[in-house]
Structures are given as C-alpha cells and as structure tokens.
Design a protein around this motif. Structure first.
Motif, PDB file in Angstrom:
ATOM      1  N   VAL A 131      16.419  -6.659   7.208  1.00 43.45           N
ATOM      2  CA  VAL A 131      17.157  -5.973   6.133  1.00 43.45           C
ATOM      3  C   VAL A 131      16.247  -5.765   4.927  1.00 43.45           C
ATOM      4  O   VAL A 131      16.204  -4.680   4.337  1.00 43.45           O
ATOM      5  CB  VAL A 131      18.414  -6.764   5.744  1.00 43.45           C
ATOM      6  N   VAL A 132      15.508  -6.805   4.541  1.00 45.00           N
ATOM      7  CA  VAL A 132      14.602  -6.705   3.393  1.00 45.00           C
ATOM      8  C   VAL A 132      13.529  -5.657   3.658  1.00 45.00           C
ATOM      9  O   VAL A 132      13.209  -4.835   2.786  1.00 45.00           O
ATOM     10  CB  VAL A 132      13.960  -8.075   3.085  1.00 45.00           C
ATOM     11  N   LEU A 133      12.965  -5.654   4.858  1.00 46.63           N
ATOM     12  CA  LEU A 133      11.924  -4.685   5.198  1.00 46.63           C
ATOM     13  C   LEU A 133      12.449  -3.253   5.152  1.00 46.63           C
ATOM     14  O   LEU A 133      11.761  -2.339   4.682  1.00 46.63           O
ATOM     15  CB  LEU A 133      11.361  -4.991   6.585  1.00 46.63           C
ATOM     16  N   ILE A 134      13.659  -3.051   5.627  1.00 49.35           N
ATOM     17  CA  ILE A 134      14.267  -1.717   5.581  1.00 49.35           C
ATOM     18  C   ILE A 134      14.442  -1.267   4.134  1.00 49.35           C
ATOM     19  O   ILE A 134      14.143  -0.120   3.774  1.00 49.35           O
ATOM     20  CB  ILE A 134      15.618  -1.710   6.319  1.00 49.35           C
ATOM     21  N   ILE A 135      14.899  -2.174   3.275  1.00 51.97           N
ATOM     22  CA  ILE A 135      15.132  -1.831   1.871  1.00 51.97           C
ATOM     23  C   ILE A 135      13.830  -1.478   1.164  1.00 51.97           C
ATOM     24  O   ILE A 135      13.729  -0.448   0.484  1.00 51.97           O
ATOM     25  CB  ILE A 135      15.838  -2.992   1.142  1.00 51.97           C
ATOM     26  N   VAL A 136      12.798  -2.328   1.316  1.00 50.34           N
ATOM     27  CA  VAL A 136      11.543  -2.065   0.592  1.00 50.34           C
ATOM     28  C   VAL A 136      10.828  -0.836   1.134  1.00 50.34           C
ATOM     29  O   VAL A 136      10.131  -0.137   0.393  1.00 50.34           O
ATOM     30  CB  VAL A 136      10.604  -3.291   0.612  1.00 50.34           C
ATOM     31  N   THR A 137      11.021  -0.544   2.419  1.00 53.64           N
ATOM     32  CA  THR A 137      10.415   0.658   2.990  1.00 53.64           C
ATOM     33  C   THR A 137      11.143   1.914   2.510  1.00 53.64           C
ATOM     34  O   THR A 137      10.508   2.907   2.125  1.00 53.64           O
ATOM     35  CB  THR A 137      10.454   0.602   4.532  1.00 53.64           C
ATOM     36  N   ALA A 138      12.478   1.853   2.500  1.00 50.10           N
ATOM     37  CA  ALA A 138      13.282   3.007   2.088  1.00 50.10           C
ATOM     38  C   ALA A 138      13.104   3.336   0.611  1.00 50.10           C
ATOM     39  O   ALA A 138      13.209   4.498   0.207  1.00 50.10           O
ATOM     40  CB  ALA A 138      14.755   2.759   2.398  1.00 50.10           C
ATOM     41  N   LEU A 184       6.654  -1.899  -5.452  1.00 51.90           N
ATOM     42  CA  LEU A 184       6.335  -3.240  -5.933  1.00 51.90           C
ATOM     43  C   LEU A 184       4.817  -3.426  -6.000  1.00 51.90           C
ATOM     44  O   LEU A 184       4.053  -2.577  -5.541  1.00 51.90           O
ATOM     45  CB  LEU A 184       6.944  -4.287  -5.002  1.00 51.90           C
ATOM     46  N   THR A 185       4.395  -4.545  -6.560  1.00 54.64           N
ATOM     47  CA  THR A 185       2.969  -4.861  -6.570  1.00 54.64           C
ATOM     48  C   THR A 185       2.516  -5.230  -5.164  1.00 54.64           C
ATOM     49  O   THR A 185       3.319  -5.629  -4.308  1.00 54.64           O
ATOM     50  CB  THR A 185       2.676  -6.037  -7.512  1.00 54.64           C
ATOM     51  N   SER A 186       1.219  -5.121  -4.939  1.00 57.86           N
ATOM     52  CA  SER A 186       0.667  -5.479  -3.627  1.00 57.86           C
ATOM     53  C   SER A 186       0.913  -6.951  -3.310  1.00 57.86           C
ATOM     54  O   SER A 186       1.095  -7.322  -2.151  1.00 57.86           O
ATOM     55  CB  SER A 186      -0.826  -5.167  -3.581  1.00 57.86           C
ATOM     56  N   LEU A 187       0.949  -7.801  -4.329  1.00 59.16           N
ATOM     57  CA  LEU A 187       1.217  -9.223  -4.120  1.00 59.16           C
ATOM     58  C   LEU A 187       2.617  -9.432  -3.559  1.00 59.16           C
ATOM     59  O   LEU A 187       2.820 -10.218  -2.629  1.00 59.16           O
ATOM     60  CB  LEU A 187       1.046  -9.993  -5.429  1.00 59.16           C
ATOM     61  N   SER A 188       3.585  -8.714  -4.112  1.00 58.89           N
ATOM     62  CA  SER A 188       4.960  -8.845  -3.624  1.00 58.89           C
ATOM     63  C   SER A 188       5.076  -8.370  -2.188  1.00 58.89           C
ATOM     64  O   SER A 188       5.750  -9.006  -1.362  1.00 58.89           O
ATOM     65  CB  SER A 188       5.917  -8.060  -4.520  1.00 58.89           C
ATOM     66  N   TYR A 189       4.425  -7.266  -1.856  1.00 59.75           N
ATOM     67  CA  TYR A 189       4.470  -6.775  -0.479  1.00 59.75           C
ATOM     68  C   TYR A 189       3.784  -7.740   0.477  1.00 59.75           C
ATOM     69  O   TYR A 189       4.237  -7.943   1.612  1.00 59.75           O
ATOM     70  CB  TYR A 189       3.820  -5.395  -0.379  1.00 59.75           C
ATOM     71  N   PHE A 190       2.693  -8.345   0.026  1.00 56.11           N
ATOM     72  CA  PHE A 190       2.005  -9.327   0.859  1.00 56.11           C
ATOM     73  C   PHE A 190       2.907 -10.525   1.129  1.00 56.11           C
ATOM     74  O   PHE A 190       2.977 -11.022   2.265  1.00 56.11           O
ATOM     75  CB  PHE A 190       0.714  -9.785   0.170  1.00 56.11           C
ATOM     76  N   ILE A 191       3.615 -10.986   0.100  1.00 58.48           N
ATOM     77  CA  ILE A 191       4.533 -12.119   0.262  1.00 58.48           C
ATOM     78  C   ILE A 191       5.664 -11.761   1.221  1.00 58.48           C
ATOM     79  O   ILE A 191       6.023 -12.558   2.100  1.00 58.48           O
ATOM     80  CB  ILE A 191       5.094 -12.551  -1.110  1.00 58.48           C
TER      81      ILE A 191
END
Length: 217
Positions: free
Chosen positions: A43-50, A57-64
């Motif tokens: 669900v989180v991945l779908i939201i951040v991708t959409a 977000l920052t690259s750090l947040s995406y890495f986390i």
C-alpha cells in the motif's frame, strides 16, 4: 524525457523492491501470513509511486521505504520466526529465538525520518523538541496499531497456524513490549544519526523542485 539523477536512483530502488516482491510471492511458507505481512508495504509503495510527480520525497526517505519494504517481503516469505540467516544465528549463538522480528522492529524506527519529512513539509512544525516528540510519538502509534492488529488476528474464528506466524510471539509473553521498545530505540537513533543529512537533502529538494517545501525554507 531526460531523468534527473535522483529519479534514476529512485527507479533503481523501485526495481530492487519489485524483484524482491516477485521473489517473495513464489511459494511463501504460509500464504495468508504473507498477505498480512506484505500488504502494508505494498500500500505504501503504491501511494509513493502514484504521488511521485506531485509530492516527491527526499532520496533518504525513499531509501528507507525501500529497505523496510524488502525487510517485510523477506519476513512475509519465510515468516518472521523462520528467516534462514537468523535461524543460523540462533543456532550458532545458542539463542532462544529467531531474532529477525526484533531486528525488523528496530529497523522500523527508520520510518520516523519519513514522518519527520511529512511533518516539516505539511505542518507548521519546525526543527526542535516538538518535532522530535511528535514524530517519535507517531512512529510509536503506528507500531502500536500493528501490535493491536496482530492481537486481533488471534481473536478471529478458526485462527490457525497462519495467525500464530503473523503474531510471531515465539513463546514470549512480552513480545509486544519488546517490539515497541525496539521501535522507540530505532526511532531515537535514526533521528540522532540522520537528521542532519535529512535537513541537507530537504534544502536540496526545496531548491531544485516545486514540490511542497520544508516550512523552514
């Protein structure tokens, strides 16, 4: 279309996460446990991708987010109590349980950085004690909600082995307390270690984009 360096890195992270997800789908130890474990990450991945083009977000947040998703997919595939590497550690050091679940909850404290970013960019909060306290409290609330969901799963009719695997207590009556404590420790350490880097990345993001900005910028 020319992709910037940050987007290339984020696409690479998404590809890695996708590969691990596909691997986790094949012959999981317990299908219902797998569904329960991986669903929040999906669900989180779908939201951040959409929302990537509207709210980056920052690259750090995406890495986390990538790290925590991979952690979840591995745990869902084997069940948290049977991850092979941690079974080996258990046997090698004569431990009383597989500690992948404890390790996972500690790493989940990294999520406080993502919460910190959302608070800085979407609320009037600025850097300081209130930001630390609220970000940590939200992270603990999310962890507590997950523990409640795990407990409720045991109250379902015909709760079987899949539910026990999802709960993951491994015979420890204080498992929920351990999990919450490790999330708290992980959150505090994450803020101490990564806040300065996170601030730098937020400034860089603010300068190079039109996305919602840190309130201090």
């Amino acid at each position: 279309m020319v992709l910037d360096k940050g987007t290339k890195v984020n696409i690479f992270l998404l590809l890695i996460v996708t590969v691990v997800f596909i691997w986790s789908v094949f012959k999981p130890a317990e299908l219902l446990t797998w569904v329960a474990e991986v669903s929040p990450a999906v669900v989180v991945l779908i939201i951040v991708t959409a929302t990537y083009n509207k709210f980056r977000l920052t690259s750090l947040s995406y890495f986390i987010i990538a790290i925590l998703s991979i952690l979840t997919f591995i745990g869902g595939h084997y069940t948290y109590a049977e991850v092979p590497l941690f079974n080996w550690i258990k046997d090698e050091f004569d431990l009383n349980r597989n500690h992948y679940d404890r390790f996972g909850h500690f790493l989940k404290g990294l999520g406080v950085i993502v919460i910190r970013e959302l608070l800085l960019r979407q609320t009037p909060l600025t850097k300081g004690p209130w930001l630390v306290g609220i970000a940590t409290s939200i992270m603990l609330a999310i962890a507590a909600l997950y523990e409640i969901i795990e407990w409720l799963s045991t109250k379902l009719p015909n709760a079987g082995q899949g539910t026990k695997d999802f709960l993951g207590m491994q015979g420890d009556i204080w498992d929920a307390q351990w999990d919450m404590s490790l999330v708290f420790i992980g959150s505090i350490l994450s803020l101490l270690i990564f806040s300065k880097l996170h601030d730098t990345l937020l400034i860089k993001l603010n300068r190079n984009s039109t996305y919602p900005k840190n309130r201090e910028s």
